[in-house]
Design a protein around this motif. Structure first.
Motif: not given
Length: 285
Positions: A15-41
């Motif tokens: 009942l107390h989990a902040h989404l931005n603090g619940s991402l693993s390091k690998s997920t954050m790196l992945l999201l960074k990569r996806l943001n860099a490649d925005s527009g690609i599904k």
């Protein structure tokens, strides 16, 4: 069954989990990569596969077609926000609660506890509550008896952390008595509090005082990615530190169900916990 396996298999509610603090390091790196490649599904499902059962256990969501994770959203107001930002967040929370009442179920106040005055957020929080949203407040993260009393008197559905409420931890007899009288459930985050130096160690965590006083407590991770923990691990740490039996741990999980904001979700999770307890011959009272 050993304690680790028991805590892992026990159905639990976070009942107390902040989404931005619940991402693993690998997920954050992945999201960074996806943001860099925005527009690609992205059709790889890697985002889903990164999240695991029990907020950190070893099974991924894609391996569990039986809806073993049920999620609801609480919208956050950050204490650094000015009034206009606070009002805008509240407007969005109310709008999406009306559109998706089974998804957006609450609003909370969090952020740097030494920034902002609680009274300044009362109009927005009151407006959200009047619109049907439940309220949770990060409370007592630093010593501020007046604010703690103001928050308890506001009567939120839940309080987060609740460190500086008991006199032993920087609270006062007045703040402690107010909490005891209100019986507002407190979302406890052991590893988070230890790592942020809110408490000096697990053994000195305020879980003991709240639990022994009969204050409803809920075990949580806070930021499982940041603190490299899981909900199962937090239950195990709690059991080992405070010498709790498996029956007591199971009852903590069962009690936590009562404080889920969404009623339908509450009943579903409670049923799962009771089924587990019955399977292991654990009395629910």
């Amino acid at each position: 069954m050993d304690l680790f396996q028991f805590c892992r298999e026990l159905p639990k509610v976070e009942l107390h989990a902040h989404l931005n603090g619940s991402l693993s390091k690998s997920t954050m790196l992945l999201l960074k990569r996806l943001n860099a490649d925005s527009g690609i599904k992205d059709e790889t499902n890697t985002f889903m596969d990164e999240f695991v059962m029990g907020a950190g256990d070893t099974r991924s969501l894609s391996e569990n077609p039986e809806n073993l994770i049920i999620s609801r959203l609480i919208i956050s107001i950050n204490r650094t926000m000015v009034t206009a930002e606070c009002d805008a967040i509240t407007d969005l929370a109310i709008e999406y609660h009306k559109k998706y009442p089974d998804i957006v179920v609450g609003i909370e106040l969090s952020g740097n506890p030494i920034v902002g005055e609680f009274q300044n957020f009362l109009p927005a929080l009151t407006r959200a509550r009047d619109a049907g949203l439940k309220v949770s407040l990060h409370c007592g993260e630093v010593r501020n008896p007046k604010e703690v009393l103001d928050m308890i008197n506001f009567k939120p559905e839940r309080l987060g952390h609740g460190v500086c409420i008991h006199p032993k931890f920087g609270g006062t007899q007045e703040t402690w008595q107010a909490l005891c009288n209100s019986l507002i459930p407190v979302e406890l985050c052991l590893t988070s509090n230890v790592n942020t130096k809110s408490v000096s160690g697990y053994e000195s965590h305020h879980f003991k005082e709240l639990y022994e006083a009969g204050i409803p407590v809920i075990i949580n991770t806070d930021d499982k990615g940041v603190f490299a923990t899981s909900l199962s691990q937090e239950y195990m740490l709690c059991a080992e530190t405070f010498h709790l039996e498996k029956e007591q741990i199971a009852r903590l999980a069962l009690s936590a169900c009562q404080y889920i904001f969404d009623t339908e979700c509450r009943d579903t999770v409670k049923t799962k916990v009771l089924e587990f307890m019955n399977k292991h011959y654990i009395c629910s009272y």
